[in-house]
Design a protein around this motif. Structure first.
Motif, short mmCIF file in Angstrom:
data_model
loop_
_atom_site.label_atom_id
_atom_site.label_comp_id
_atom_site.label_asym_id
_atom_site.label_seq_id
_atom_site.Cartn_x
_atom_site.Cartn_y
_atom_site.Cartn_z
N LYS A 216 126.11 44.91 11.38
CA LYS A 216 126.78 45.18 10.11
C LYS A 216 126.41 44.14 9.06
O LYS A 216 126.23 44.46 7.88
CB LYS A 216 128.29 45.21 10.30
N GLY A 217 126.29 42.89 9.51
CA GLY A 217 125.86 41.85 8.58
C GLY A 217 124.47 42.11 8.04
O GLY A 217 124.20 41.94 6.84
N VAL A 218 123.58 42.56 8.91
CA VAL A 218 122.21 42.88 8.48
C VAL A 218 122.23 44.01 7.46
O VAL A 218 121.53 43.95 6.43
CB VAL A 218 121.34 43.28 9.70
N LEU A 219 123.04 45.04 7.71
CA LEU A 219 123.06 46.22 6.85
C LEU A 219 123.77 45.99 5.52
O LEU A 219 123.77 46.87 4.65
CB LEU A 219 123.71 47.39 7.59
N THR A 220 124.36 44.81 5.35
CA THR A 220 124.93 44.45 4.05
C THR A 220 124.17 43.29 3.40
O THR A 220 124.60 42.76 2.38
CB THR A 220 126.42 44.06 4.19
N SER A 221 123.02 42.94 3.98
CA SER A 221 122.24 41.81 3.47
C SER A 221 121.24 42.28 2.40
O SER A 221 120.83 43.45 2.39
CB SER A 221 121.47 41.14 4.61
N PRO A 222 120.84 41.38 1.51
CA PRO A 222 119.83 41.74 0.51
C PRO A 222 118.51 42.20 1.12
O PRO A 222 117.83 43.04 0.56
CB PRO A 222 119.65 40.45 -0.30
N GLN A 223 118.16 41.63 2.29
CA GLN A 223 116.89 42.01 2.91
C GLN A 223 116.85 43.49 3.24
O GLN A 223 115.80 44.13 3.18
CB GLN A 223 116.66 41.20 4.20
N PHE A 224 118.01 44.06 3.59
CA PHE A 224 118.06 45.49 3.90
C PHE A 224 118.27 46.33 2.64
O PHE A 224 117.64 47.38 2.47
CB PHE A 224 119.19 45.77 4.90
N LEU A 225 119.13 45.88 1.77
CA LEU A 225 119.55 46.71 0.63
C LEU A 225 118.50 46.82 -0.46
O LEU A 225 118.48 47.80 -1.21
CB LEU A 225 120.85 46.15 0.03
N PHE A 226 117.63 45.82 -0.59
CA PHE A 226 116.68 45.80 -1.70
C PHE A 226 115.24 45.77 -1.19
O PHE A 226 114.94 45.15 -0.17
CB PHE A 226 116.92 44.59 -2.60
N LEU A 227 114.38 46.46 -1.93
CA LEU A 227 112.95 46.40 -1.65
C LEU A 227 112.39 45.18 -2.36
O LEU A 227 112.40 45.11 -3.60
CB LEU A 227 112.25 47.66 -2.15
N SER A 228 111.91 44.21 -1.61
CA SER A 228 111.40 42.97 -2.20
C SER A 228 109.88 43.04 -2.31
O SER A 228 109.20 43.55 -1.42
CB SER A 228 111.81 41.77 -1.35
N HIS A 229 109.39 42.55 -3.42
CA HIS A 229 107.95 42.51 -3.64
C HIS A 229 107.66 41.52 -4.75
O HIS A 229 108.33 41.52 -5.80
CB HIS A 229 107.42 43.89 -4.03
N THR A 230 106.69 40.66 -4.53
CA THR A 230 106.29 39.70 -5.56
C THR A 230 105.10 40.26 -6.32
O THR A 230 104.03 40.48 -5.74
CB THR A 230 105.89 38.35 -4.92
N PRO A 231 105.28 40.57 -7.62
CA PRO A 231 104.18 41.16 -8.41
C PRO A 231 102.92 40.29 -8.35
O PRO A 231 102.99 39.06 -8.41
CB PRO A 231 104.76 41.21 -9.82
N GLY A 232 101.79 40.96 -8.18
CA GLY A 232 100.52 40.25 -8.18
C GLY A 232 100.11 39.71 -6.83
O GLY A 232 99.03 39.16 -6.68
N GLN A 233 101.00 39.84 -5.82
CA GLN A 233 100.68 39.34 -4.49
C GLN A 233 100.65 40.50 -3.50
O GLN A 233 101.70 41.08 -3.20
CB GLN A 233 101.71 38.29 -4.06
N PRO A 234 99.49 40.87 -3.01
CA PRO A 234 99.41 41.97 -2.06
C PRO A 234 100.27 41.71 -0.82
O PRO A 234 100.23 40.63 -0.24
CB PRO A 234 97.92 42.02 -1.70
N ASP A 235 101.06 42.68 -0.44
CA ASP A 235 101.95 42.58 0.72
C ASP A 235 101.95 43.96 1.37
O ASP A 235 102.54 44.91 0.83
CB ASP A 235 103.35 42.18 0.27
N LEU A 236 101.29 44.10 2.51
CA LEU A 236 101.14 45.41 3.12
C LEU A 236 102.44 45.96 3.66
O LEU A 236 102.64 47.18 3.70
CB LEU A 236 100.08 45.36 4.22
N TYR A 237 103.36 45.08 4.09
CA TYR A 237 104.67 45.57 4.51
C TYR A 237 105.43 46.14 3.30
O TYR A 237 106.08 47.19 3.40
CB TYR A 237 105.48 44.46 5.17
N ALA A 238 105.32 45.46 2.17
CA ALA A 238 105.96 45.96 0.95
C ALA A 238 105.31 47.26 0.51
O ALA A 238 105.99 48.19 0.05
CB ALA A 238 105.88 44.91 -0.16
N LEU A 239 103.98 47.36 0.68
CA LEU A 239 103.28 48.59 0.31
C LEU A 239 103.72 49.75 1.21
O LEU A 239 103.93 50.87 0.73
CB LEU A 239 101.77 48.38 0.41
#
Length: 583
Positions: A216-239
């Motif tokens: 439940k803690g994981v499912l209320t965390s920012p890591q789960f709730l938001f798609l994170s991506h740093t512009p200009g930095q290729p990230d295949l998991y984000a893709l």
């Protein structure tokens, strides 16, 4: 409505269920049951009276013999099933009862509910939550915390039996977090949730209760709730996440995650193959529904209802109107899905030789020969004046207010949704135009007076022309030659004549919608540029700006040779710098 059981809950547990209904149409003649004159339709819905219901589908009740309709849907424990004969309307009763009634009816022979439907046992969810840990029957003498009572009160109490609670919890948490957060997790990211588990276990409580607390803690965390991506930095998991949420509206599956992990997803040919795979999957219907809902405002299809004084027809009664209105939205979704599957050009947004109709929509459009609730592709006769999303009932309804039509509202909708033109908000203090349902003045006359102000005219010259062309359709999308007005306390359908002529901002004249379509179709680049921008905004969460617009133009240039196909545009969007996150 129909209850599924006499228990306190109608559905034993949340899950997929197969609902089958046997029904037929008949004609009731003062106590005698006679053969039906027509095939009626009914809807099934699930939910509760207090929390609301959701429509599961529309089905035919054959007139010659009982017909069985089946639908597989997700049901929640509190759900009840609602049955509504949507083509019958109301007002058939009388004070003397059924013996004096003459009307059509729908008879239900039986309702069968099968489920929950599981693809495997134990279900995938249990494997994700508890891995391969064994389940053992709990006994009071085991000196361990008592587990929760299962949904079935007669089932034995069982509990998860880990060999080493902390080691097993860390292993499960890492796997769960990698799935939920869509990427591998570092030790310092796992540690806080492992601490949640240990604190809960120490209360004491069962292993499954403690690990669920961490989940439940994981499912209320920012890591789960938001798609994170740093512009200009290729990230295949984000893709992988961006692609999956773009085309499936859900997290990446195992194949996408694996390709991100081994670096293959960064190869253009692999990314293109994955895009095709996702588009060919049934989950791509989520993209169709959600994208059209935002782009064309289909989510607002029920925001207004036809004024019952101006539209007293039985088709717009509260319990009947939903059938037609839901069909309006489904026409547009199926139309766009067809464009996507066949890679049809963006010109179909403005004009097309066919659309997807069922009986109520065909009646609304004045097209004969279409019967039943099922949506199917239908050739549009020229006399119907239809073709393209621009003249579909859904577009015409979401751009009207339920009482009258406004060239301003419809013009803004066409300009911003279909043509990609920016319309500035009105200057502060600018008065709006109140509809005149008495017919003393037409909307065109009111706008002519309103536009004498130079600050207003500069915008109205850009947004009013498409709206004028659509004046030949009323608030529910039906063709009209004259306005409906209220006169002498009643409805007058013979109001002022409709004038659908106008001229574009550059002075090009048109006489009706067909003339406007011909003008708009001369600039397919503009239509493709708009759809590309809308898709990029939907896929990335931000509208193209600055240098992004150069990339939009490059995409349009590349799809020009492919006839501006929608599927081709999506492939280019996925390969774009905005989507891939390269500098």
């Amino acid at each position: 409505h129909l209850r599924l059981s006499d228990d306190t809950k109608d559905v034993p547990t949340a899950g997929l269920y197969r609902l089958s209904v046997s029904a037929y149409s008949f004609f009731w003649d003062k106590g005698a049951v006679l053969p039906a004159k027509a095939t009626e339709a009914y809807s099934l819905a699930a939910g509760t009276v207090l929390t609301g219901t959701r429509t599961l589908g529309y089905f035919d009740a054959p007139k010659d013999k009982p017909g069985v309709s089946t639908v597989v849907v997700w049901l929640e424990p509190a759900d009840e099933i609602f049955f509504n004969p949507v083509t019958l309307g109301h007002g058939h009763g009388s004070e003397r009862g059924a013996a004096t009634m003459t009307h059509s009816g729908v008879a239900v022979e039986w309702l069968d509910v099968e489920g929950p439907i599981l693809a495997a046992w134990p279900p995938p969810g249990r494997q994700l939550l508890y891995g391969g840990l064994p389940l053992v029957e709990w006994k009071p003498e085991s000196n361990t915390p008592r587990p929760r009572r299962p949904t079935d009160p007669h089932a034995p109490l069982q509990t998860v039996a880990p060999a080493d609670p902390r080691v097993d919890a860390e292993r499960l948490l890492r796997a769960f977090m990698a799935r939920a957060c869509r990427r591998p997790m570092a030790d310092d990211e796992v540690r806080p949730f492992l601490a949640l588990f240990e604190a809960k276990l120490a209360e004491p409580t069962t292993f499954e209760e403690a690990i669920r607390t961490a989940y439940k803690g994981v499912l209320t965390s920012p890591q789960f709730l938001f798609l994170s991506h740093t512009p200009g930095q290729p990230d295949l998991y984000a893709l992988a996440s961006r692609l999956s949420y773009f085309l499936w509206s859900t997290m990446p599956d195992e194949e996408l995650t694996r390709l991100a992990a081994d670096g293959s997803l960064g190869k253009p040919e692999v990314l293109r193959a994955q895009t095709e795979r996702l588009l060919n999957h049934p989950k791509a219907r989520n993209f169709v529904d959600n994208f059209t809902g935002q782009w064309l405002k289909l989510r607002d299809i029920n925001a207004t209802q036809p004024d019952r004084q101006l539209y007293p027809e039985e088709a717009w009664e509260a319990d009947v109107a939903a059938y037609t209105v839901d069909s309006m939205a489904e026409e547009t979704r199926l139309f766009f899905d067809n464009m996507l599957r066949k890679d049809l050009g963006v010109s179909h947004v403005i004009d097309s030789p066919s659309s997807f109709l069922n009986e109520p929509l065909a009646k609304l459009y004045g097209i004969e020969g279409v019967q039943g609730a099922a949506m199917r592709e239908v050739a549009l006769p020229p006399a119907a004046g239809r073709g393209g999303i621009i003249s579909q009932a859904s577009a015409l309804k979401v751009s009207a207010n339920g009482t009258t039509t406004s060239p301003v509202l419809r013009g803004v909708w066409v300009a911003t949704r279909l043509l990609g033109r920016e319309i500035s908000p009105p200057p502060p203090g600018t008065g709006g135009i109140e509809p005149d349902v008495r017919g003393a003045t037409t909307i065109r006359e009111q706008l002519a007076l309103h536009s004498t102000d130079a600050s207003c005219a500069s915008c109205h010259v850009k947004m009013d022309p498409p709206g004028f062309a659509l004046e030949s359709f009323d608030v529910v999308g039906a063709r009209r030659d004259k306005y409906r007005v209220l006169k002498d306390g009643g409805l007058n359908r013979d109001g002022p004549p409709v004038d659908a002529s106008g001229q574009t901002a550059d002075g090009t004249p048109f006489q009706d919608l067909a003339g406007l379509k011909a003008i708009l179709l001369k600039d397919p680049d503009a239509l493709a540029r708009n759809l590309t921008a809308k898709l990029l905004t939907y896929a990335t969460g931000r509208a193209p700006a600055g240098a992004d617009r150069i990339e939009v133009d490059e995409i349009v240039a590349r799809v020009r040779g492919a006839g501006y196909g929608v599927r081709s545009i999506i492939h280019e969007v996925v390969q774009s710098e905005m989507m891939r996150g390269r500098p």
